[in-house]
Design an enzyme around this catalytic site. Sequence first.
Site, PDB file in Angstrom:
ATOM      1  N   ASN A 332       0.829  -1.204   0.000  1.00 45.17           N
ATOM      2  CA  ASN A 332       0.000   0.000   0.000  1.00 45.17           C
ATOM      3  C   ASN A 332       0.865   1.256   0.000  1.00 45.17           C
ATOM      4  O   ASN A 332       0.683   2.167   0.821  1.00 45.17           O
ATOM      5  CB  ASN A 332      -0.946  -0.002   1.207  1.00 45.17           C
ATOM      6  CG  ASN A 332      -2.211   0.800   0.960  1.00 45.17           C
ATOM      7  OD1 ASN A 332      -2.377   1.407  -0.094  1.00 45.17           O
ATOM      8  ND2 ASN A 332      -3.113   0.832   1.930  1.00 45.17           N
ATOM      9  N   HIS A 368      -9.810   3.672   8.344  1.00 43.22           N
ATOM     10  CA  HIS A 368     -10.321   2.365   7.955  1.00 43.22           C
ATOM     11  C   HIS A 368     -11.716   2.095   8.507  1.00 43.22           C
ATOM     12  O   HIS A 368     -12.485   1.349   7.903  1.00 43.22           O
ATOM     13  CB  HIS A 368      -9.366   1.255   8.419  1.00 43.22           C
ATOM     14  CG  HIS A 368      -8.208   1.043   7.501  1.00 43.22           C
ATOM     15  ND1 HIS A 368      -7.012   1.704   7.648  1.00 43.22           N
ATOM     16  CD2 HIS A 368      -8.061   0.250   6.411  1.00 43.22           C
ATOM     17  CE1 HIS A 368      -6.174   1.325   6.694  1.00 43.22           C
ATOM     18  NE2 HIS A 368      -6.786   0.440   5.929  1.00 43.22           N
TER      19      HIS A 368
END
Length: 478
Positions: A332, A368
């Site tokens: 990521n 998240h």
Amino acid sequence: MIGIFLSLLGWIGLSPVPFFAYLIGTTEPALKLLLSILLGYPLGVIYNDHFKRHVRFRNLFFIITGLDIAIYNFGWSFYNNLIPGLVIYATTKMFGANGLNVIFTMVFNMTYLLVGYVNTESEDYDITWTMPQCVLTLKLIALSFDLWDGQRMIRGRQISETNKVTALITQPTFEGLMGFIYFPACFLVGPIFSYKRYICFISNEFPVEKDYENLTNTAFKRLLQGLGYLIAFQVGISVFSMKYMMSDEFWETSIFYRHFYSGLWAHFALYKYISCWLLTEASCIRFGLSFNGYENYHPGDSVKAKWDGCSNIKLMRFEGATKFQHYIDSFNCNTNHFAAEYIYKRLKFLGNRNLSQFLTLLFLALWHGTRSGYYMTFFNEFIIIYMEKEFEHIISNTDAYKKIWNSNAKYLLYGFLKTYTIVFMGWSLIPFDLKVYNKWYNLYASLYFSGFLVFLPWAFVYKPVLIKLVKWYNRSDK
């Protein structure tokens, strides 16, 4: 308009997607997501072959195709991804490209995202409008910072060399902003990229035609890698199952087996993200968005462009990881770059690196979702990286450490470190996947809370002992 056509078929009960989802053992939203990601590659071909020549319609092509994908996946909920774009356009006009606009953009987008999580989040893996929204949140926050950095440059203020690359002198047009938001290759799952990159791409500053053969070969290679990792993910999760890890049968196995099993489960579980990023990167390359300068070459050689500007995974570093920093460096990448440049470094005024890192990880956990598992996973990352950095600093300059890496014993050490990273990646990722406290806590209990025993006592138990051992070894070696 493929997405809208398929949506219409779904509304009248003629869509083949539910049947194929059942056939391959997945959910309809997951298959729709995969089809939408794969659609980015042919859209890149269509854009370069037919639409690129019409300069006036470039942004419009991205807006229409991106909206089409949004409607197909989320129906009328697609408007949620439109609102933040309208808001940042209005606030930039209202407040100007300044620090106030940055604060408002960050607060508004994070609040909007969190409210979305509260209204849509369940205990399972959700594919709702919040998925592209979390990508968009980072893109718009970065955009507000880049606009502010541009104004600071105009006023003669000092900014970092990295920030100079993305700083914006002029404000986005409405059409350009919408094209940036709905760019079809990256709209759903990223990777994030700067508005400066988008403007360079849309303005023909990247050598797409000059390096077209290399571009197409690189894009196709990434596409094959993405499909390969997708297959590996499907095979891996059929062998290493979270459902089995939650069963009573799992408790009856040995403690070593449980640790290795959870580590291998995590390794294959991450392939889900890797496959998506490889497929979207292939699409970005095929569009021509991923230009990243030129490769080193010798006089007389032809100049070859690099097309890794939207890469979100470094495969060799990930697969060969022997410490958690390798995972952070390789996995990521664009989100980690955002966290470093727009959160961590902007907290420099705190004067404490550990505090800045902790707050950065807290931001990422909040980004998240609201479930406790996200916060536990990022807390695990914090304590593991903290221990690794100090441990490596203490032993890396010792003669014993250097002798091991210069002898055949290095293979044993590599095997040990590779096992360590796989096992404790499983430990770290379990809460992220299970989300809910009682689920991940019970699974941690089956592992006897080993990660806490290894990493939490580091500063006040293991570190003092290690320092004494190193000092003793240095004296005895003399």
